[in-house]
Motif scaffolding. Sequence first.
Motif, PDB file in Angstrom:
ATOM      1  N   GLN A   1     -21.635 -17.982 -40.477  1.00  0.00           N
ATOM      2  CA  GLN A   1     -20.823 -16.919 -39.896  1.00  0.00           C
ATOM      3  C   GLN A   1     -21.754 -15.788 -39.495  1.00  0.00           C
ATOM      4  O   GLN A   1     -22.590 -15.340 -40.289  1.00  0.00           O
ATOM      5  N   SER A   2     -21.598 -15.308 -38.270  1.00  0.00           N
ATOM      6  CA  SER A   2     -22.603 -14.416 -37.696  1.00  0.00           C
ATOM      7  C   SER A   2     -22.667 -13.060 -38.372  1.00  0.00           C
ATOM      8  O   SER A   2     -23.733 -12.455 -38.448  1.00  0.00           O
ATOM      9  N   SER A   3     -21.532 -12.561 -38.846  1.00  0.00           N
ATOM     10  CA  SER A   3     -21.516 -11.220 -39.429  1.00  0.00           C
ATOM     11  C   SER A   3     -21.001 -11.282 -40.854  1.00  0.00           C
ATOM     12  O   SER A   3     -19.947 -11.842 -41.105  1.00  0.00           O
ATOM     13  N   ARG A   4     -21.735 -10.736 -41.800  1.00  0.00           N
ATOM     14  CA  ARG A   4     -21.264 -10.713 -43.181  1.00  0.00           C
ATOM     15  C   ARG A   4     -20.370  -9.511 -43.447  1.00  0.00           C
ATOM     16  O   ARG A   4     -19.403  -9.611 -44.187  1.00  0.00           O
ATOM     17  N   TYR A   5     -20.730  -8.377 -42.853  1.00  0.00           N
ATOM     18  CA  TYR A   5     -19.975  -7.148 -43.110  1.00  0.00           C
ATOM     19  C   TYR A   5     -19.763  -6.405 -41.787  1.00  0.00           C
ATOM     20  O   TYR A   5     -20.708  -6.187 -41.043  1.00  0.00           O
ATOM     21  N   LEU A   6     -18.494  -6.073 -41.522  1.00  0.00           N
ATOM     22  CA  LEU A   6     -18.171  -5.311 -40.309  1.00  0.00           C
ATOM     23  C   LEU A   6     -17.194  -4.200 -40.671  1.00  0.00           C
ATOM     24  O   LEU A   6     -16.303  -4.385 -41.499  1.00  0.00           O
ATOM     25  N   VAL A   7     -17.370  -3.073 -39.992  1.00  0.00           N
ATOM     26  CA  VAL A   7     -16.407  -1.983 -40.083  1.00  0.00           C
ATOM     27  C   VAL A   7     -15.978  -1.659 -38.652  1.00  0.00           C
ATOM     28  O   VAL A   7     -16.829  -1.364 -37.805  1.00  0.00           O
ATOM     29  N   LYS A   8     -14.682  -1.751 -38.391  1.00  0.00           N
ATOM     30  CA  LYS A   8     -14.162  -1.530 -37.037  1.00  0.00           C
ATOM     31  C   LYS A   8     -13.031  -0.504 -37.086  1.00  0.00           C
ATOM     32  O   LYS A   8     -12.399  -0.285 -38.127  1.00  0.00           O
ATOM     33  N   ARG A   9     -12.789   0.100 -35.944  1.00  0.00           N
ATOM     34  CA  ARG A   9     -11.705   1.092 -35.857  1.00  0.00           C
ATOM     35  C   ARG A   9     -10.411   0.411 -35.428  1.00  0.00           C
ATOM     36  O   ARG A   9     -10.418  -0.603 -34.707  1.00  0.00           O
ATOM     37  N   THR A  10      -9.302   0.961 -35.838  1.00  0.00           N
ATOM     38  CA  THR A  10      -7.997   0.472 -35.414  1.00  0.00           C
ATOM     39  C   THR A  10      -7.935   0.407 -33.891  1.00  0.00           C
ATOM     40  O   THR A  10      -8.335   1.362 -33.200  1.00  0.00           O
TER      41      THR A  10
ATOM     42  N   ASN B   1      -4.146  -3.677 -41.637  1.00  0.00           N
ATOM     43  CA  ASN B   1      -3.701  -4.791 -42.490  1.00  0.00           C
ATOM     44  C   ASN B   1      -4.493  -6.078 -42.232  1.00  0.00           C
ATOM     45  O   ASN B   1      -4.222  -7.118 -42.861  1.00  0.00           O
ATOM     46  N   GLN B   2      -5.441  -5.998 -41.316  1.00  0.00           N
ATOM     47  CA  GLN B   2      -6.338  -7.129 -41.096  1.00  0.00           C
ATOM     48  C   GLN B   2      -7.667  -6.952 -41.846  1.00  0.00           C
ATOM     49  O   GLN B   2      -8.577  -7.783 -41.697  1.00  0.00           O
ATOM     50  N   THR B   3      -7.763  -5.902 -42.618  1.00  0.00           N
ATOM     51  CA  THR B   3      -8.903  -5.761 -43.521  1.00  0.00           C
ATOM     52  C   THR B   3      -8.851  -6.892 -44.544  1.00  0.00           C
ATOM     53  O   THR B   3      -7.860  -7.043 -45.253  1.00  0.00           O
TER      54      THR B   3
END
Lengths: 115, 110
Positions: free
Chosen positions: A6-15, A84-86
């Motif tokens: 899986q390419s990304s282990r940790y991501l933080v994205k905005r709504t 809610n997709q966190t």
Amino acid sequence: DVKVTQSSRYLVKRTGEKVFLECVQDMDHENMFWYRQDPGLGLRLIYFSYDVKMKEKGDIPEGYSVSREKKERFSLILESASTNQTSMYLCASSSGLQAGGNTIYFGEGSWLTVV
Amino acid sequence: GQQLNQSPQSMFIQEGEDVSMNCTSSSIFNTWLWYKQDPGEGPVLLIALYKAGELTSNGRLTAQFGITRKDSFLNISASIPSDVGIYFCAGHFGNEKLTFGTGTRLTIIP
């Protein structure tokens, strides 16, 4: 050994952002899967694919789409991320119905936080 | 749909103790799988079972495919600190998708 990456282990994205989670397997498996894992809810199947350009909805497809343009690659897309997709997202692959059965191999997981 | 009951939900044991956990299904399976998940990682396949009555070992781990085809057991002998994690069973029948158990969380008390 089977390798699901899986390419990304940790991501933080905005709504509202569009999010791509990429997965690659190196064992020429026909089947690929996307799950999400949440405390108390276990593993829930989002989408799966039995062949290139083929996709089927799992148990919780709402808010997600997928793409399988090549056999080794299966992408999960969040068109408009919501809080809610966190979750932790797990990609998996299997070789289908053979003598070995439908044994699924997982990637390391991608932790997505939507703020 | 199929339901898998996995027990116990959690276990607290001392190092060196043996561990037993099991899964039961509401319908018959023709494949049982056991996975271990370390914190923050994806599940890793431990043992795969394809035949009723089959008993398979992987080091200190032993798993059995129940004769009724509705249950499976996983035993860990002489537990060590690195055995800590969550253990999942999974099973399926024919072309149906895998069904996963809810997991057994193993904690080793120092």
